[in-house]
Design a protein around this motif. Sequence first.
Motif, PDB file in Angstrom:
ATOM      1  N   SER A 258       0.830  -1.201   0.000  1.00 13.14           N
ATOM      2  CA  SER A 258       0.000   0.000   0.000  1.00 13.14           C
ATOM      3  C   SER A 258       0.867   1.255   0.000  1.00 13.14           C
ATOM      4  O   SER A 258       1.960   1.276   0.577  1.00 13.14           O
ATOM      5  CB  SER A 258      -0.909  -0.001   1.237  1.00 13.14           C
ATOM      6  OG  SER A 258      -1.501   1.266   1.430  1.00 13.14           O
ATOM      7  N   GLU A 259       0.359   2.312  -0.619  1.00 11.84           N
ATOM      8  CA  GLU A 259       1.075   3.590  -0.634  1.00 11.84           C
ATOM      9  C   GLU A 259       1.229   4.166   0.771  1.00 11.84           C
ATOM     10  O   GLU A 259       2.113   4.980   1.020  1.00 11.84           O
ATOM     11  CB  GLU A 259       0.344   4.595  -1.529  1.00 11.84           C
ATOM     12  CG  GLU A 259       0.511   4.326  -3.011  1.00 11.84           C
ATOM     13  CD  GLU A 259      -0.040   5.455  -3.860  1.00 11.84           C
ATOM     14  OE1 GLU A 259      -0.020   6.615  -3.393  1.00 11.84           O
ATOM     15  OE2 GLU A 259      -0.490   5.185  -4.980  1.00 11.84           O
ATOM     16  N   TYR A 264       6.699   1.441   1.870  1.00  4.96           N
ATOM     17  CA  TYR A 264       6.395   1.693   0.459  1.00  4.96           C
ATOM     18  C   TYR A 264       7.627   2.209  -0.306  1.00  4.96           C
ATOM     19  O   TYR A 264       8.045   1.621  -1.297  1.00  4.96           O
ATOM     20  CB  TYR A 264       5.243   2.688   0.346  1.00  4.96           C
ATOM     21  CG  TYR A 264       4.853   3.025  -1.070  1.00  4.96           C
ATOM     22  CD1 TYR A 264       4.012   2.179  -1.798  1.00  4.96           C
ATOM     23  CD2 TYR A 264       5.297   4.191  -1.705  1.00  4.96           C
ATOM     24  CE1 TYR A 264       3.636   2.482  -3.106  1.00  4.96           C
ATOM     25  CE2 TYR A 264       4.931   4.500  -2.998  1.00  4.96           C
ATOM     26  CZ  TYR A 264       4.103   3.646  -3.689  1.00  4.96           C
ATOM     27  OH  TYR A 264       3.748   3.939  -4.987  1.00  4.96           O
TER      28      TYR A 264
END
Length: 427
Positions: A258-259, A264
């Motif tokens: 996930s961002e 990330y």
Amino acid sequence: MQKRVQRLAAIALAGCTVCGMAAAAFAATPAAAIGSTAYPTLNAAMAAAKDGETIVLQSDIDNAKETYYVGVGKGSAYFVSGSTAKSFTIDLNKHTIKAGAESQTGLLIAADSKAGACSITMKNGTIASSVGTGMQIRDDNPATPTTVILDNVKVKSEADVGIQCLSSRLEIDSATVTGQGNAIYAEDSSIRIRAGSFTADENSTDDGAIAAYTSVDGDNPKLDLSVISDSEAMCVRPADWKQNMAQKIELYFFEDVSETAYYYDPVLWAVQKGVTAGMSNTEFAPNQSCTRAQMATFLWNAAGQPKPSAAKNPFTDVKEGSWYYDAVLWAYENHITAGTSDTKFTPNQVCNRAQVATFLWNAAGQPKPSTTKNPFKDVKEGSWYYDAVLWFVENNISAGTGKNTFSPMNACKRCEIVTFLYRVDQL
């Protein structure tokens, strides 16, 4: 540069014929099905598909048993000739569409000058040709585009380009494409790539794994990579492939990263730098633990894969020729690890957080931590990893796993390791 495709001579749509095989004539295992209706050939199923329907392959497709003539032999083909827009899906269902000895194309999607917009999604299988193009998409009416979307598909050609696009659209969510020439060759087409691996034979062409041309000066094609979008990818390797032709191009979109995840940026850094790739182009597996062999290899990759100078291998469980052989010898001769004994490296043992901290501390030259304050109740003074952990803390490489814990014996996850490596690289 690839020899330009002569479109009008490539396929004569008006000359394509159907053998007219009756539905009752096929063997016990049909080629494809739409819902409960079975079809003897993939061609028959594609011709019958209605808007929104899904064709599911029931077996591998041998083009010699198909009904259209593609080139000089029978092949799998879908011809768009009606003006009504249509969209359908072909689930390859882990099967393969393969060109026979005479058919020149594994799968042909072709639209005539009166065709309406058509979108075909293909997923979960393989399209191959040993004698010609893996897949060809061509559209004689680009005003109403023909679009092919690939999701978890392999396309390969042993004799020509993997995928050939002519005045059409190709959208790749996830694919592995290989060609004897280019992996993808396009003229006057639009290409969007989210994730995938694209490889051209290193001796076959000088315009790289992916080559796109647009018509200028009448009908003359000119290399134009601006028609290829890789903006949806999280990271691309090599990042400069549009400026420097590459024989292999990899794009990644990790659906499990996930961002908003703390790891990330480290994941993108690690993949872009070549420290590690994902488990696939769409999966990084951040919570999977790593072995000692993998950790040594991460460090070796981050250092640029230097050739070890030591001729002697002290470890009986590290065999010459193993994927981690050079990495382990390099780590040993640079005092990053001494193994688990004088003769054992234990490459398949899961690496814990204390070991990872110590590997990185050793690689940094064992700097003496300037602080004597130990925030962790589970890191005892005098332990073999004590200085490494304190160095971690004072350099903000890790704040631990809790308020007063470092969890030194916990297995170290892939997301943690790439984060530690990334933070060390930023020092």
